[in-house]
Scaffold this motif. Structure first.
Motif, PDB file in Angstrom:
ATOM      1  N   LYS A 124       0.829  -1.219   0.000  1.00 33.12           N
ATOM      2  CA  LYS A 124       0.000   0.000   0.000  1.00 33.12           C
ATOM      3  C   LYS A 124       0.858   1.262   0.000  1.00 33.12           C
ATOM      4  O   LYS A 124       0.539   2.247   0.679  1.00 33.12           O
ATOM      5  CB  LYS A 124      -0.972   0.006   1.189  1.00 33.12           C
ATOM      6  CG  LYS A 124      -1.841  -1.237   1.284  1.00 33.12           C
ATOM      7  CD  LYS A 124      -2.653  -1.466   0.024  1.00 33.12           C
ATOM      8  CE  LYS A 124      -3.491  -2.727   0.108  1.00 33.12           C
ATOM      9  NZ  LYS A 124      -4.161  -3.066  -1.172  1.00 33.12           N
ATOM     10  N   ALA A 242       1.334   7.567  11.724  1.00 29.55           N
ATOM     11  CA  ALA A 242       0.505   8.632  11.154  1.00 29.55           C
ATOM     12  C   ALA A 242       0.849   9.974  11.786  1.00 29.55           C
ATOM     13  O   ALA A 242       1.038  10.982  11.083  1.00 29.55           O
ATOM     14  CB  ALA A 242      -0.974   8.309  11.340  1.00 29.55           C
ATOM     15  N   LYS A 266       0.497  -4.421   6.035  1.00 28.77           N
ATOM     16  CA  LYS A 266      -0.351  -3.769   5.033  1.00 28.77           C
ATOM     17  C   LYS A 266      -0.964  -4.775   4.060  1.00 28.77           C
ATOM     18  O   LYS A 266      -1.976  -4.489   3.421  1.00 28.77           O
ATOM     19  CB  LYS A 266       0.463  -2.735   4.258  1.00 28.77           C
ATOM     20  CG  LYS A 266       0.577  -1.394   4.954  1.00 28.77           C
ATOM     21  CD  LYS A 266      -0.747  -0.634   4.917  1.00 28.77           C
ATOM     22  CE  LYS A 266      -0.562   0.805   5.382  1.00 28.77           C
ATOM     23  NZ  LYS A 266      -1.802   1.576   5.288  1.00 28.77           N
ATOM     24  N   PRO A 269      -5.831  -7.431   5.271  1.00 32.15           N
ATOM     25  CA  PRO A 269      -6.978  -6.599   5.641  1.00 32.15           C
ATOM     26  C   PRO A 269      -7.260  -6.619   7.138  1.00 32.15           C
ATOM     27  O   PRO A 269      -7.775  -5.644   7.685  1.00 32.15           O
ATOM     28  CB  PRO A 269      -8.132  -7.223   4.842  1.00 32.15           C
ATOM     29  CG  PRO A 269      -7.477  -7.872   3.663  1.00 32.15           C
ATOM     30  CD  PRO A 269      -6.163  -8.390   4.188  1.00 32.15           C
ATOM     31  N   TYR A 271      -4.995  -6.776   9.612  1.00 27.49           N
ATOM     32  CA  TYR A 271      -3.969  -6.155  10.447  1.00 27.49           C
ATOM     33  C   TYR A 271      -3.445  -4.823   9.906  1.00 27.49           C
ATOM     34  O   TYR A 271      -2.696  -4.138  10.609  1.00 27.49           O
ATOM     35  CB  TYR A 271      -2.782  -7.110  10.623  1.00 27.49           C
ATOM     36  CG  TYR A 271      -3.085  -8.294  11.511  1.00 27.49           C
ATOM     37  CD1 TYR A 271      -2.991  -8.188  12.896  1.00 27.49           C
ATOM     38  CD2 TYR A 271      -3.463  -9.520  10.971  1.00 27.49           C
ATOM     39  CE1 TYR A 271      -3.257  -9.267  13.713  1.00 27.49           C
ATOM     40  CE2 TYR A 271      -3.748 -10.607  11.794  1.00 27.49           C
ATOM     41  CZ  TYR A 271      -3.642 -10.477  13.159  1.00 27.49           C
ATOM     42  OH  TYR A 271      -3.918 -11.548  13.971  1.00 27.49           O
ATOM     43  N   ARG A 272      -3.824  -4.431   8.706  1.00 25.71           N
ATOM     44  CA  ARG A 272      -3.219  -3.243   8.123  1.00 25.71           C
ATOM     45  C   ARG A 272      -3.530  -1.966   8.890  1.00 25.71           C
ATOM     46  O   ARG A 272      -2.784  -0.985   8.803  1.00 25.71           O
ATOM     47  CB  ARG A 272      -3.612  -3.087   6.658  1.00 25.71           C
ATOM     48  CG  ARG A 272      -5.077  -2.859   6.369  1.00 25.71           C
ATOM     49  CD  ARG A 272      -5.288  -2.590   4.878  1.00 25.71           C
ATOM     50  NE  ARG A 272      -4.782  -3.681   4.051  1.00 25.71           N
ATOM     51  CZ  ARG A 272      -5.460  -4.241   3.057  1.00 25.71           C
ATOM     52  NH1 ARG A 272      -6.698  -3.827   2.775  1.00 25.71           N
ATOM     53  NH2 ARG A 272      -4.936  -5.197   2.329  1.00 25.71           N
ATOM     54  N   HIS A 273      -4.618  -1.986   9.687  1.00 28.58           N
ATOM     55  CA  HIS A 273      -4.935  -0.797  10.477  1.00 28.58           C
ATOM     56  C   HIS A 273      -3.848  -0.478  11.501  1.00 28.58           C
ATOM     57  O   HIS A 273      -3.733   0.667  11.953  1.00 28.58           O
ATOM     58  CB  HIS A 273      -6.276  -0.993  11.199  1.00 28.58           C
ATOM     59  CG  HIS A 273      -6.245  -2.036  12.265  1.00 28.58           C
ATOM     60  ND1 HIS A 273      -6.342  -3.390  11.982  1.00 28.58           N
ATOM     61  CD2 HIS A 273      -6.086  -1.948  13.619  1.00 28.58           C
ATOM     62  CE1 HIS A 273      -6.274  -4.075  13.111  1.00 28.58           C
ATOM     63  NE2 HIS A 273      -6.110  -3.228  14.117  1.00 28.58           N
ATOM     64  N   LEU A 274      -3.045  -1.490  11.866  1.00 24.62           N
ATOM     65  CA  LEU A 274      -2.009  -1.279  12.873  1.00 24.62           C
ATOM     66  C   LEU A 274      -0.943  -0.288  12.412  1.00 24.62           C
ATOM     67  O   LEU A 274      -0.299   0.365  13.243  1.00 24.62           O
ATOM     68  CB  LEU A 274      -1.346  -2.606  13.231  1.00 24.62           C
ATOM     69  CG  LEU A 274      -2.237  -3.674  13.887  1.00 24.62           C
ATOM     70  CD1 LEU A 274      -1.464  -4.968  14.073  1.00 24.62           C
ATOM     71  CD2 LEU A 274      -2.778  -3.172  15.214  1.00 24.62           C
ATOM     72  N   GLU A 276      -1.564   2.082   9.880  1.00 27.83           N
ATOM     73  CA  GLU A 276      -2.232   3.081   9.040  1.00 27.83           C
ATOM     74  C   GLU A 276      -1.445   4.382   9.075  1.00 27.83           C
ATOM     75  O   GLU A 276      -1.027   4.856  10.129  1.00 27.83           O
ATOM     76  CB  GLU A 276      -3.656   3.317   9.550  1.00 27.83           C
ATOM     77  CG  GLU A 276      -4.568   3.974   8.525  1.00 27.83           C
ATOM     78  CD  GLU A 276      -4.787   3.104   7.306  1.00 27.83           C
ATOM     79  OE1 GLU A 276      -4.750   3.660   6.195  1.00 27.83           O
ATOM     80  OE2 GLU A 276      -4.995   1.879   7.462  1.00 27.83           O
ATOM     81  N   SER A 278       1.399   4.744   7.281  1.00 24.02           N
ATOM     82  CA  SER A 278       2.773   4.487   6.834  1.00 24.02           C
ATOM     83  C   SER A 278       2.962   4.888   5.377  1.00 24.02           C
ATOM     84  O   SER A 278       4.081   5.215   4.956  1.00 24.02           O
ATOM     85  CB  SER A 278       3.142   3.022   7.038  1.00 24.02           C
ATOM     86  OG  SER A 278       2.250   2.165   6.335  1.00 24.02           O
ATOM     87  N   ASP A 362      -1.581 -13.261   8.209  1.00 22.09           N
ATOM     88  CA  ASP A 362      -2.531 -13.532   9.296  1.00 22.09           C
ATOM     89  C   ASP A 362      -2.074 -14.711  10.142  1.00 22.09           C
ATOM     90  O   ASP A 362      -2.146 -14.673  11.383  1.00 22.09           O
ATOM     91  CB  ASP A 362      -3.921 -13.827   8.725  1.00 22.09           C
ATOM     92  CG  ASP A 362      -4.581 -12.604   8.123  1.00 22.09           C
ATOM     93  OD1 ASP A 362      -4.053 -11.494   8.289  1.00 22.09           O
ATOM     94  OD2 ASP A 362      -5.633 -12.758   7.464  1.00 22.09           O
TER      95      ASP A 362
END
Length: 456
Positions: A124, A242, A266, A269, A271-274, A276, A278, A362
């Motif tokens: 991403k 962030a 990233k 889906p 775990y990518r919020h961890l 966010e 970047s 995952d």
């Protein structure tokens, strides 16, 4: 013996090794001194038949081979090798291409360009970012920070590639107090030196304190690079990326991300919020072998400012065969003689696809969570931290017992974990990054840890 027969022999040796992994001791049976005594004989005067060289190499080296590709090797942050990546790596050696110039090896250059775009996609990162495949995260830091050095000095009118650093305005590099040592070494290689480092406070798990960063940024208007970390090597802690990007960019600082293993969140889906935010950094470094599970070696650097990246690396010579419109690999890396390391990375991503890569990430993260939850229930053991694919534990009886415990675990051979020091205490690091690792491997390893505790 023909080349085909010799390669078949090598394949048979390799298959035998891989098939034995489920029950193979993880720790090597022989230490370095024993290996040197076995392998360090005088070079023979006469040639040796290749089949014998191969057979002797396997027989003599095997006792000293740590099963790093075992599903129960949790030391360092190593990972294993996906089957497609392993087979492609053999072809890479067979083709033996120098991945320097596009015109001299068009297939490799195309594979590198495609694979780099795939990396940007699954991680991403901006699709317009430049990238380079290098030996590992160490050289990815060197590459990205060379671009950062170029960028921050160019903003104030200094051409570092032409004028060097003698007489240049001093550069400040802000890091967290728990950054990885490869950042320091990259700064040494680039001539910035470790004295340029301003280390700011971190929280209890090792993540950078945002208020401390803001305070340090206000202290000077010198050209500044901020190095953030996605995944502390001990605890897995994630810097508040962030917020770091926001305050650093407000101060005209360059943000570089050490995402050796954490950047791969990233791709998931779940775990990518961890991590966010970047994607808002200026440069990124990661290792493909740690999570993607390609063979050593394969690091990846990406830079949002293509001109800064190219300006720091591009070279020309009259003996190079070059076509300007084509992406030239040598314009983005510090290496000239280059292994075509993008080929196994291409094979790994192609074999997994988006869904398979997400499932791999995952599984690694959930296996680490299983380690943390079950080890917390063991008497005499304390789980200090757990995040991403990292777990940090110690014996509650103190440092000496902790060192005895990790020694017992390694000698048992069921699994392998690394000793470490965290906040002044001896600890044990568990890094889950092998595609072969399942919940059964976790449970079997926990049983081995429990037995080792009992023996103590």
């Amino acid at each position: 013996m023909s080349e085909r027969e010799l390669l078949r022999t090598a394949a048979d040796h390799a298959a035998t090794y891989l098939e034995g992994l489920p029950e193979r001791r993880v720790e090597a049976d022989v230490e370095g001194t024993g290996m040197r005594a076995t392998l360090g004989k005088d070079l023979p005067d006469l040639p040796t038949e290749p089949r014998r060289v191969l057979d002797d190499l396997v027989a003599l080296a095997d006792p000293g081979i740590t099963a790093m590709v075992s599903p129960r090797y949790f030391g360092l942050v190593v990972g294993g090798t996906l089957p497609a990546a392993l087979a492609a790596d053999w072809l890479t050696s067979t083709w033996d291409q120098n991945a320097l110039l596009a015109r001299s090896t068009p297939a490799v250059a195309a594979i590198e360009e495609i694979t780099g775009q795939w990396f940007l996609d699954v991680l991403k990162l901006p699709a317009t970012a430049s990238f380079a495949f290098v030996t590992g995260c160490q050289m990815a830091h060197v590459t990205a920070l060379a671009a950062a050095r170029h960028g921050v000095l160019a903003r104030i009118g200094w051409n570092v590639e032409e004028n060097g650093l003698i007489g240049a305005p001093p550069v400040r590099v802000i890091v967290g107090g728990e950054r990885h040592v490869t950042i320091d070494r990259a700064l040494r290689v680039l001539g910035l030196g470790v004295s340029c480092i301003k280390a700011v406070a971190v929280d209890a798990n090792g993540a950078m304190n945002l208020n401390a960063l803001e305070a340090e940024l206000r202290r000077s208007d010198r050209p500044t690079i901020v190095c953030a970390q996605l995944g502390n090597v001990n605890t897995g802690a994630i810097d508040p990326i962030a917020g770091i990007c926001e305050v650093a960019h407000a101060a005209s600082a360059w943000v570089h991300v050490d995402g050796a293993f954490g950047l791969w969140a990233k791709a998931s889906p779940a775990y990518r919020h961890l991590i966010e935010g970047s994607e808002n950094a200026d440069s990124w470094a990661t290792d493909a072998h740690m999570v993607l599970n390609v063979p050593y070696d394969c690091g990846f650097a990406a830079v949002a400012d293509r001109s800064a990246h190219e300006g720091s690396m591009k070279v020309r010579a009259p003996f190079f065969l070059q076509d300007e419109p084509i992406r030239e690999p040598l314009d983005w890396t510090p290496e000239s003689s280059r292994r075509a390391r993008a080929i196994p990375a291409y094979a790994a991503l192609r074999s997994l696809g988006r869904q398979g890569l997400a499932e791999l990430v995952d599984r690694l993260f959930t296996c680490a969570e299983r380690f943390a939850s079950q080890l917390a229930a063991l008497p005499r053991l304390e789980v200090l931290a757990s995040d991403l694919n990292q777990v940090l534990i110690r014996a509650i009886d103190g440092d000496t017992v902790t060192d005895q415990l990790v020694n017992q675990i390694q000698k048992d051979g069921t699994c392998w974990m690394s000793p470490s020091t965290w906040q002044g205490h001896r600890c044990i690091r568990i890094s889950v990054c092998n595609w072969r690792t399942t919940e059964k491997d976790v449970d079997r390893s926990i049983d081995a840890i429990a037995s080792a505790l009992t023996r103590l």
